[in-house]
Write a protein that holds these residues in place. Sequence first.
Motif, PDB file in Angstrom:
ATOM      1  N   HIS A   1       0.834  -1.127   0.062  1.00 48.50           N
ATOM      2  CA  HIS A   1       0.027   0.089   0.178  1.00 48.50           C
ATOM      3  C   HIS A   1       1.010   1.153  -0.106  1.00 48.50           C
ATOM      4  O   HIS A   1       0.375   2.322  -0.373  1.00 48.50           O
ATOM      5  CB  HIS A   1      -0.807   0.122   1.323  1.00 48.50           C
ATOM      6  N   ARG A   2       2.184   1.166   0.505  1.00 41.96           N
ATOM      7  CA  ARG A   2       3.020   2.243   0.660  1.00 41.96           C
ATOM      8  C   ARG A   2       4.198   2.391  -0.604  1.00 41.96           C
ATOM      9  O   ARG A   2       4.247   3.506  -1.071  1.00 41.96           O
ATOM     10  CB  ARG A   2       3.591   1.986   2.012  1.00 41.96           C
ATOM     11  N   ALA A   3       4.765   1.450  -0.854  1.00 43.66           N
ATOM     12  CA  ALA A   3       5.687   1.549  -1.763  1.00 43.66           C
ATOM     13  C   ALA A   3       5.320   1.545  -3.145  1.00 43.66           C
ATOM     14  O   ALA A   3       4.232   0.872  -3.613  1.00 43.66           O
ATOM     15  CB  ALA A   3       6.675   0.178  -1.767  1.00 43.66           C
ATOM     16  N   ALA A   4       5.905   2.765  -4.007  1.00 44.38           N
ATOM     17  CA  ALA A   4       5.252   3.024  -5.239  1.00 44.38           C
ATOM     18  C   ALA A   4       5.406   1.799  -6.242  1.00 44.38           C
ATOM     19  O   ALA A   4       4.384   1.392  -7.042  1.00 44.38           O
ATOM     20  CB  ALA A   4       5.984   4.031  -5.931  1.00 44.38           C
ATOM     21  N   GLY A   5       6.568   1.001  -6.247  1.00 41.53           N
ATOM     22  CA  GLY A   5       6.750  -0.235  -7.071  1.00 41.53           C
ATOM     23  C   GLY A   5       5.563  -1.364  -6.923  1.00 41.53           C
ATOM     24  O   GLY A   5       4.905  -1.767  -7.683  1.00 41.53           O
ATOM     25  N   LEU A   6       5.513  -1.434  -5.406  1.00 40.59           N
ATOM     26  CA  LEU A   6       4.669  -2.492  -5.032  1.00 40.59           C
ATOM     27  C   LEU A   6       2.950  -2.140  -5.293  1.00 40.59           C
ATOM     28  O   LEU A   6       2.116  -3.291  -5.359  1.00 40.59           O
ATOM     29  CB  LEU A   6       4.964  -2.944  -3.657  1.00 40.59           C
ATOM     30  N   LYS A   7       2.742  -0.896  -5.485  1.00 41.53           N
ATOM     31  CA  LYS A   7       1.304  -0.487  -5.449  1.00 41.53           C
ATOM     32  C   LYS A   7       0.748  -1.204  -6.779  1.00 41.53           C
ATOM     33  O   LYS A   7      -0.265  -1.090  -7.070  1.00 41.53           O
ATOM     34  CB  LYS A   7       1.249   0.985  -5.504  1.00 41.53           C
ATOM     35  N   ARG A   8       1.708  -1.189  -7.811  1.00 35.31           N
ATOM     36  CA  ARG A   8       1.076  -1.743  -9.197  1.00 35.31           C
ATOM     37  C   ARG A   8       0.821  -3.168  -9.318  1.00 35.31           C
ATOM     38  O   ARG A   8       0.384  -3.517 -10.202  1.00 35.31           O
ATOM     39  CB  ARG A   8       2.038  -1.253 -10.003  1.00 35.31           C
ATOM     40  N   HIS A   9       1.160  -3.921  -8.090  1.00 35.48           N
ATOM     41  CA  HIS A   9       0.980  -5.293  -8.015  1.00 35.48           C
ATOM     42  C   HIS A   9      -0.504  -5.506  -7.987  1.00 35.48           C
ATOM     43  O   HIS A   9      -1.226  -4.955  -7.519  1.00 35.48           O
ATOM     44  CB  HIS A   9       1.714  -5.792  -6.969  1.00 35.48           C
ATOM     45  N   LYS A  10      -0.585  -6.864  -8.412  1.00 33.92           N
ATOM     46  CA  LYS A  10      -2.184  -7.211  -8.546  1.00 33.92           C
ATOM     47  C   LYS A  10      -2.352  -8.049  -7.243  1.00 33.92           C
ATOM     48  O   LYS A  10      -1.746  -9.225  -7.128  1.00 33.92           O
ATOM     49  CB  LYS A  10      -2.395  -8.291  -9.810  1.00 33.92           C
ATOM     50  N   LEU A  11      -3.372  -7.641  -6.471  1.00 32.34           N
ATOM     51  CA  LEU A  11      -3.628  -8.362  -5.153  1.00 32.34           C
ATOM     52  C   LEU A  11      -5.061  -9.030  -5.491  1.00 32.34           C
ATOM     53  O   LEU A  11      -5.889  -8.356  -6.248  1.00 32.34           O
ATOM     54  CB  LEU A  11      -3.877  -7.414  -3.962  1.00 32.34           C
ATOM     55  N   VAL A  12      -5.101 -10.279  -4.875  1.00 29.36           N
ATOM     56  CA  VAL A  12      -6.392 -11.054  -4.996  1.00 29.36           C
ATOM     57  C   VAL A  12      -6.621 -11.604  -3.598  1.00 29.36           C
ATOM     58  O   VAL A  12      -5.608 -11.605  -2.650  1.00 29.36           O
ATOM     59  CB  VAL A  12      -6.547 -12.024  -6.156  1.00 29.36           C
ATOM     60  N   GLU A  13      -8.030 -12.157  -3.555  1.00 32.75           N
ATOM     61  CA  GLU A  13      -8.334 -12.780  -2.400  1.00 32.75           C
ATOM     62  C   GLU A  13      -7.360 -13.900  -1.966  1.00 32.75           C
ATOM     63  O   GLU A  13      -6.811 -14.608  -2.791  1.00 32.75           O
ATOM     64  CB  GLU A  13      -9.643 -13.211  -2.349  1.00 32.75           C
ATOM     65  N   PRO A  14      -7.010 -14.292  -0.720  1.00 36.38           N
ATOM     66  CA  PRO A  14      -6.040 -15.212  -0.168  1.00 36.38           C
ATOM     67  C   PRO A  14      -6.344 -16.790  -1.080  1.00 36.38           C
ATOM     68  O   PRO A  14      -7.388 -17.125  -1.117  1.00 36.38           O
ATOM     69  CB  PRO A  14      -6.272 -15.398   1.116  1.00 36.38           C
ATOM     70  N   LEU A  15      -5.287 -17.275  -1.752  1.00 43.05           N
ATOM     71  CA  LEU A  15      -5.201 -18.268  -2.494  1.00 43.05           C
ATOM     72  C   LEU A  15      -4.090 -19.094  -1.893  1.00 43.05           C
ATOM     73  O   LEU A  15      -2.933 -18.625  -1.943  1.00 43.05           O
ATOM     74  CB  LEU A  15      -5.059 -18.223  -3.884  1.00 43.05           C
ATOM     75  N   ALA A  16      -4.468 -20.528  -1.702  1.00 43.86           N
ATOM     76  CA  ALA A  16      -3.347 -21.507  -1.467  1.00 43.86           C
ATOM     77  C   ALA A  16      -2.754 -21.991  -2.585  1.00 43.86           C
ATOM     78  O   ALA A  16      -3.339 -21.733  -3.532  1.00 43.86           O
ATOM     79  CB  ALA A  16      -3.933 -22.517  -0.670  1.00 43.86           C
ATOM     80  N   ASN A  17      -1.439 -22.213  -2.712  1.00 39.37           N
ATOM     81  CA  ASN A  17      -0.597 -22.902  -3.887  1.00 39.37           C
ATOM     82  C   ASN A  17      -0.823 -22.006  -5.014  1.00 39.37           C
ATOM     83  O   ASN A  17      -0.949 -22.026  -6.102  1.00 39.37           O
ATOM     84  CB  ASN A  17      -1.216 -24.120  -4.406  1.00 39.37           C
ATOM     85  N   LEU A  18      -0.625 -20.589  -4.714  1.00 38.82           N
ATOM     86  CA  LEU A  18      -0.845 -19.623  -5.716  1.00 38.82           C
ATOM     87  C   LEU A  18       0.059 -19.763  -7.108  1.00 38.82           C
ATOM     88  O   LEU A  18      -0.204 -19.338  -7.883  1.00 38.82           O
ATOM     89  CB  LEU A  18      -0.389 -18.039  -5.246  1.00 38.82           C
TER      90      LEU A  18
END
Length: 568
Positions: free
Chosen positions: A142-159
């Motif tokens: 939520h804070r780092a500029a580079g990480l903000k562009r990552h795609k987040l989804v609901e928790p998944l096992a064996n992602l």
Amino acid sequence: MWCWCCNKKEMASNTSLLSEDQFLCPICLDTFTRPVSTPCGHNFCITCLTSYWDNEPICQCPVCKETFERRPNLKVNTFISELASQFMLLHATDAHIWSPDQVKADGGAVLCDICGDIQQAAVKSCVECLTSYCSVHLEPHHRAAGLKRHKLVEPLANLEDRVCKEHNHLLASFCKNDKALLCDICASSLHVNHDVVPAQRAHREMKDLLADTEARVQQMIQERQQKVQATKESVKQSKRETKDVIANSVRDLTALVSEIQRSQAELVKGMEERQKAAEEQAGGFISSVEQELAELQRTAMKMRELRQTEDQLHFLLDFPKASLLPPTMDLSTFIFNRNLEIQHVEKCLSSSVSQLRMLLVKMNTEINTSSASNDAMLTYLQRYEVNVLLDPDTAHPLLILSNDRKQVRYSMGASLWRIQNLNPNMFTEHLAVLGQRGFSSHKFYFEVFVSQKTEWCLGVATASVQRRGALVRSRHSGLWAIWFLEDKFETFSSPGKTVYLGKVERVGVFVDYHGGEISFYDVQTAALIYSFTECVFTEELYPYLNPCDNEYGSNLDPMVIVPVSRTA
């Protein structure tokens, strides 16, 4: 291009304003797969719209019915495709793109991959990082500029197993052509002309297929168990009957002179050998079927285990690429009819003792040959004889029918009137004629005399069998017939495959409509020429006669429908 950036909470709240209905194709009612837009502004899956237009006489929108003079050049709407994909990502858990093994094997929640000794429950999984995070360790995203562009989804096992290794997008589609899981980029680039569907639909369809196949396996198991049980009972019964016949034979024959004593020994030996052979044959059959049962039960167990797999990825990866069913034999090819021969022997022995000397040679001959059961079977089938008359309206112009409509023969000169006045029901290429009456129930039998003809074709056909032009020789032609050529037989549906050798003069045709069987017999020897089994009939069946031309020598003799001879 859709961008995952800045405020995640604002993104989630905005997408909550969208409903799943906005991403459903109006034709297949599933989430868009490679969506395209029509000039009138409506959206569809490209395969759905293409198939719709292929089956319609005019090109129009399926929703508003606006007509287009030319079929529009469809191209995938990348914005809608990406929007639908991201919507599915945000709602991965709710939409059940991947189902309940999002939890660990121990039944707990998906745990944070960063936590040390005491792992906290994950609140999000990152598609780029292939890592699940608790609320604390998610904070840099939520804070780092580079990480903000990552795609987040609901928790998944064996992602890592659920994300495309090339594009880092969720595997949410399935290609039916290649049997492969795809992300949205794979689907729109490498599988453009393939049949691509959402993973949940593929899971549902293949699970239904597995259920249907498992039901078929269970039915096959039951059929084989019943067949084995019936065969065992028949063996027991035939063994008891054989012992009874031997005892009666011994009792009657021992009272006679040396001639009868010799016959007694031959009878006992012959009966025991044939019973032993029958038991060995039945034993071999039972052993084979029991092996099939074991294999089918193993197959059923594997299918049951596979069908209980809730992990769609593992389910689709483990789904057999070859046939679901193991190879099995045709149960109808084995019939234990020992009792017919036993009854025949017993009938002979019940004759008057005073006539025994004259019957000894005939009795020994009948006991030591296999024709007895065949004769009894043919005699039984002849009880279903029907009166067959030929239909002149169906006859090819080069055929001549007798006045009583019982005979048909080939003529080298066609009737000018028949050529000029072709009947729509007439065969125009095959030298064939049908019976006037069709049959759609029970059993029926008729006999045809073929004399010394060098070529002919005989059987039954459906009312809708093709009359105009060449009839394709396949099992879907609506014709079940045997074709005689010089000295061998083949079936109409299998050209070049010999099924019987030798000539016959008189052929018996037996049809069991509900049993799905059509059999042909050499009436003189009672030998079976060929049987079509496991047929499915949906129309009336008509006798089919084809006397053929002179390709294999003089062949002008007629085919004659003759009454059954019951002199035996």
